[in-house]
Design a protein around this motif. Structure first.
Motif, PDB file in Angstrom:
ATOM      1  N   GLU A   1       0.758  -1.107  -0.098  1.00 55.02           N
ATOM      2  CA  GLU A   1      -0.055  -0.017   0.146  1.00 55.02           C
ATOM      3  C   GLU A   1       0.784   1.309  -0.094  1.00 55.02           C
ATOM      4  O   GLU A   1       1.932   1.139   0.407  1.00 55.02           O
ATOM      5  N   VAL A   2       0.407   2.256  -0.665  1.00 50.63           N
ATOM      6  CA  VAL A   2       1.296   3.564  -0.696  1.00 50.63           C
ATOM      7  C   VAL A   2       1.348   3.976   0.573  1.00 50.63           C
ATOM      8  O   VAL A   2       2.655   4.483   0.964  1.00 50.63           O
ATOM      9  N   LYS A   3       0.426   4.248   1.511  1.00 51.22           N
ATOM     10  CA  LYS A   3       0.694   4.595   2.660  1.00 51.22           C
ATOM     11  C   LYS A   3       1.510   3.781   3.651  1.00 51.22           C
ATOM     12  O   LYS A   3       2.407   4.364   4.354  1.00 51.22           O
TER      13      LYS A   3
ATOM     14  N   ARG B   1       4.703   4.520   2.491  1.00 53.01           N
ATOM     15  CA  ARG B   1       5.543   5.775   3.043  1.00 53.01           C
ATOM     16  C   ARG B   1       6.094   5.871   4.490  1.00 53.01           C
ATOM     17  O   ARG B   1       7.007   6.182   4.901  1.00 53.01           O
ATOM     18  N   GLU B   2       5.121   5.232   5.322  1.00 48.28           N
ATOM     19  CA  GLU B   2       5.357   5.035   6.740  1.00 48.28           C
ATOM     20  C   GLU B   2       6.703   4.339   7.080  1.00 48.28           C
ATOM     21  O   GLU B   2       7.452   4.712   7.864  1.00 48.28           O
TER      22      GLU B   2
ATOM     23  N   GLU C   1       9.707   6.401   5.914  1.00 45.60           N
ATOM     24  CA  GLU C   1       9.892   7.546   6.795  1.00 45.60           C
ATOM     25  C   GLU C   1      10.562   7.207   8.076  1.00 45.60           C
ATOM     26  O   GLU C   1      11.656   7.727   8.687  1.00 45.60           O
TER      27      GLU C   1
ATOM     28  N   GLY D   1       4.952   5.290  -2.400  1.00 48.77           N
ATOM     29  CA  GLY D   1       4.809   5.755  -1.031  1.00 48.77           C
ATOM     30  C   GLY D   1       6.445   6.075  -0.719  1.00 48.77           C
ATOM     31  O   GLY D   1       6.338   7.145   0.259  1.00 48.77           O
TER      32      GLY D   1
ATOM     33  N   LYS E   1       6.825   9.790  -1.455  1.00 50.98           N
ATOM     34  CA  LYS E   1       6.275  10.748  -0.942  1.00 50.98           C
ATOM     35  C   LYS E   1       6.766  10.904   0.767  1.00 50.98           C
ATOM     36  O   LYS E   1       7.006  11.872   1.128  1.00 50.98           O
TER      37      LYS E   1
ATOM     38  N   ARG F   1       8.514  14.386   2.180  1.00 56.75           N
ATOM     39  CA  ARG F   1       8.049  14.616   3.629  1.00 56.75           C
ATOM     40  C   ARG F   1       9.016  15.011   4.495  1.00 56.75           C
ATOM     41  O   ARG F   1       8.820  15.851   5.610  1.00 56.75           O
TER      42      ARG F   1
END
Length: 345
Positions: free
Chosen positions: A227-229, A232-233, A236, A259, A262, A266
């Protein structure tokens, strides 16, 4: 019944082509090779086309004890790759009077439930992508003897399949790794899929092997759901951890790579000036993000075509075609040489 409304029959096709009804059945049932000349087969097909003849599949299936239906089992319907696999399989199936039923396995992993009261009564064979053969026991029967199975993108050493169609996934990951190492990257972060699957295990092994061959190059791995989210997490957290920051992110697919991009932004960083990002699959998403993704192109429709052709071969008592399908690196703007090392204060 009037002449205008009468449905043409195989007898009409035979009369128009100047052949017997048996010959018409052989040609339109795709059983003519070695029995009928190519010229005669072409005459029969042209006569059928001119008359608008369509075989009565229900009657033929009842007579032959077959349904001329294949089940294509995929991990998810939301992934563009599997939609393209279906398109390829359905195209070949249609050419041979077959239909393809598309069925997602629960949550992308087995065991898959039988989608019918009895799949063994409703199907002629199963094509399954990125799954273990044991996950299909409920569909095929515990001994797997009732329905022939063709596996796509799966462990070639696993038992139970009558045919296999694999992509050269390992070569794809080697191409990505060699591209990044050739640009000068030595600190790589592998964003791996959290899905337990042979295809993702192969990617991890090929990446690790390629990096081991370059002095001073290192790779560490973090995983995330597809999943993209989630991607990303995970990135990060990895980029915010203490220690030297990686200069390149190697992602198991384009969704995770989106992700990752992103996450980089961020954190106030740039792709590819500060960190390069690569994907895998070459989905439409790869050119929808900015910068466009360097990725590995997989011939998804060809996978479906080869899978359906393999099933037809098994049903006809022939050996399916073998050999992995090649993949190709597509270099775009998300990868570049690493930033110059900062001098010590």
């Amino acid at each position: 019944m009037t002449e205008q409304s009468a449905r043409p029959t195989s007898k009409d096709v035979a009369r128009a082509a100047g052949v017997s009804q048996a010959t018409v059945s052989l040609v339109l049932g795709d059983k003519w090779r070695g029995r009928v000349s190519e010229r005669t087969a072409a005459l029969v097909r042209e006569a059928a086309r001119a008359l608008g003849y369509r075989p009565n599949l229900a009657a033929r299936n009842l007579r032959l004890g077959t349904t001329r239906t294949a089940l294509l089992v995929v991990p998810a319907l939301t992934n563009e790759f599997f939609a393209r696999v279906y398109t390829g399989a359905a195209g070949v199936a249609a050419e041979h009077g077959f239909g393809v039923v598309l069925y997602p396995s629960p949550a992308g992993v087995g065991p898959a439930k039988d989608p019918f009261a009895s799949a063994r009564a409703a199907l002629d064979g199963v094509i399954a992508s990125s799954m273990a053969t044991g996950a299909l026991d409920a569909i095929r029967g515990s001994d797997g003897a009732d329905l022939p199975l063709v596996m796509l993108d799966s462990d070639p050493a696993a038992p139970g399949a009558a045919g296999r169609v694999n992509l050269d996934i390992a070569d794809g990951m080697r191409q990505i790794a060699e591209h990044l190492l050739g640009l000068g990257h030595r600190r790589l972060l592998h964003l791996s899929s959290a899905v337990a699957s042979w295809t993702f295990d192969v990617r991890a092994a090929a990446l690790a092997e390629t990096v081991r061959g370059v002095p001073d190059a290192v790779v560490r791995t973090v995983s995330a759901p597809l999943e993209v989210k989630a991607g990303r997490e995970a990135v990060e957290r990895a980029l915010s951890a203490p220690g030297p920051r990686p200069t390149a992110l190697v992602c198991d697919d384009d969704i995770l790579a989106a992700g990752a991009c992103k996450a980089v932004r961020r954190l106030g960083l740039r792709v590819p000036e500060d960190i390069s990002v690569s994907g895998f699959d070459d989905l439409a998403l790869a050119t929808a993000v900015e910068p466009e993704l360097t990725t590995v192109r997989l011939p998804a429709e060809l996978v479906g075509e080869r899978g359906m052709s393999a099933l037809l071969a098994v049903l006809d008592g022939r050996r399916p075609q073998t050999g992995d399908l090649p993949v190709s690196l597509v270099v775009r703007d998300s990868t570049a040489p690493p930033p110059p090392a900062r001098p010590l204060p």
